[in-house]
Design an enzyme around this catalytic site. Sequence first.
Site, PDB file in Angstrom:
ATOM      1  N   ASP A  18      62.825  18.732  82.380  1.00 44.73           N
ATOM      2  CA  ASP A  18      62.543  17.670  81.421  1.00 44.73           C
ATOM      3  C   ASP A  18      62.507  16.339  82.158  1.00 44.73           C
ATOM      4  O   ASP A  18      62.473  16.301  83.387  1.00 44.73           O
ATOM      5  CB  ASP A  18      63.546  17.681  80.266  1.00 44.73           C
ATOM      6  CG  ASP A  18      64.977  17.369  80.704  1.00 44.73           C
ATOM      7  OD1 ASP A  18      65.185  16.914  81.852  1.00 44.73           O
ATOM      8  OD2 ASP A  18      65.889  17.574  79.891  1.00 44.73           O
TER       9      ASP A  18
ATOM     10  N   ARG B  77      68.839  14.824  68.907  1.00 41.61           N
ATOM     11  CA  ARG B  77      68.977  13.794  69.939  1.00 41.61           C
ATOM     12  C   ARG B  77      67.823  12.792  69.832  1.00 41.61           C
ATOM     13  O   ARG B  77      66.673  13.123  70.114  1.00 41.61           O
ATOM     14  CB  ARG B  77      68.997  14.421  71.336  1.00 41.61           C
ATOM     15  CG  ARG B  77      69.065  13.368  72.455  1.00 41.61           C
ATOM     16  CD  ARG B  77      69.529  13.922  73.785  1.00 41.61           C
ATOM     17  NE  ARG B  77      68.568  14.805  74.422  1.00 41.61           N
ATOM     18  CZ  ARG B  77      68.660  15.202  75.699  1.00 41.61           C
ATOM     19  NH1 ARG B  77      69.676  14.795  76.455  1.00 41.61           N
ATOM     20  NH2 ARG B  77      67.771  16.033  76.208  1.00 41.61           N
TER      21      ARG B  77
END
EC number: 2.3.3.9
Length: 541
Positions: free
Chosen positions: A455, A171
Amino acid sequence: MSAPAPSPLATVVADPAHAPARQDEVLTDAALAFIAALHRRFTPRRDELLARRAERRAEIARTGTLDFLPRTAAVREDPDWRVAPAPAALNDRRVEITGPTDRKMTINALNSGARVWLADFEDASSPTWENVVGGQLNLIDAYERRIDFTSEQGKSYALKPADELATVVMRPRGWHLDERHLTVDGRPVPGALVDFGLYFFHNARRLIDLGKGPYFYLPKTESHLEARLWNDVFVFAQDHLGIPQGSVRATVLIETITAAYEMEEILYELREHASGLNAGRWDYLFSIVKNFRDGGAKFVLPDRNAVTMTAPFMRAYTELLVRTCHKRGAHAIGGMAAFIPSRKDPEVNEVAFQKVKADKDREANDGFDGSWVAHPDLVPVARASFDAVLGDRPHQKDRLREDVHVRAEELIAVDSLEAKPTYEGLRNAVQVGTRYIEAWLRGLGAVAIFNLMEDAATAEISRSQIWQWINAGVVFDNGRKATAELVREVAAEELAAVRAETGPDGFAAGRWEEAHDLLLKVALDEDYADFLTLPAYELLG
């Protein structure tokens, strides 16, 4: 005198005396030339699409609603098109583990027993230059099987045999973030093109030789036009480096509310390179708050932990995603199980594992083909849920979910929730936001806080809810009104609690004051920052 010709290479803007170890192995002249080619060809379009985001947000503020696009109705109504067949390495995705690309995580994720590892340069990674370069090196070393790691306690980590390793889906960063350490013609290169470009340049051929390929997760996509840009990047990159067209596969995270109205169009734009869609959670809620932040009481979200995937508007979103994917032959990947097992309290673990099991059972029974976990101990829990439904089948794309019919208004029916914001929810948002930002500023993007792996998306929803509650004049369950003064009071209490918890030396060694100040800035400023990582990046070493 004429101006000097532009350099054919991207320029490294970093202190050579503090360059990451083995940087030259990643930043070769050929790799920098490839980055420069990507930048010159695609950054102007990126800029236009970022401007279009602002225009669309203004339109949402004016109308207070969203709808499926009339001009792309023909794409949605055409029953015949499908995405490219899944390659063998991505045909069975029943459990995926996520995490940053530090050396220890690289080994543990590949060894975890999950089918896929989302190797994250985005929300789970703080984009220090060391992390950007080191993450690329760790993946190269893993593919070359020259990676190992020894902890400070002397524990050694090494890779299992190749046939037992997870398939990597990388990603890159979102379109909005620039990389200040690489410039072309005096401009920073978008982080998305840096991450993608370096990974593709060094690994595309290597991965094909290993029987896999360059596979990607695409974050924070807001429209099918942004998916079209990515598709053009893939076509150009494959052609430029002589990689067979169609080698790339991309899974798009549907983690913005605008993308939820363009799922089919996004798959259509990427159809030769598409692999599936993923149903995120915190970024999706963050996007709802961001886009409808001035929409009044009907768009006020309760505490983040009160917004489960069973909420009516979240059910509409996930069921539409499954139906859309299976209609077009793509994988539908479910959301995150973020629990981090406790080493001290088995009772806490037992309760949490049961919640994870219930969540994964729901996803498997709803038709998802796989799902995410944040810790290796959750891999067998999630796998059991999908094994019970899939059996020996690699997926359930034949389950078309033609019973699902989602109206446009159902996706934004936030007021269908009965839960309300609470004072403890405010305190939790301040606690988690402060603790995460402090770790991020020290270069850590995936952080265990209160037994959950957090996150950047967590920090985004935390600060966004604080902003929304203040601007909506929310009155909490204890009778106190959400105000800037109250938030400052709670933030000061949290800072004092951290100081007591860490001790004077530990507190001084951290970046707590900066984290406190930044959280208050992005939560209290009248002008809402689109992404907290933009001002945070200015503070990053």
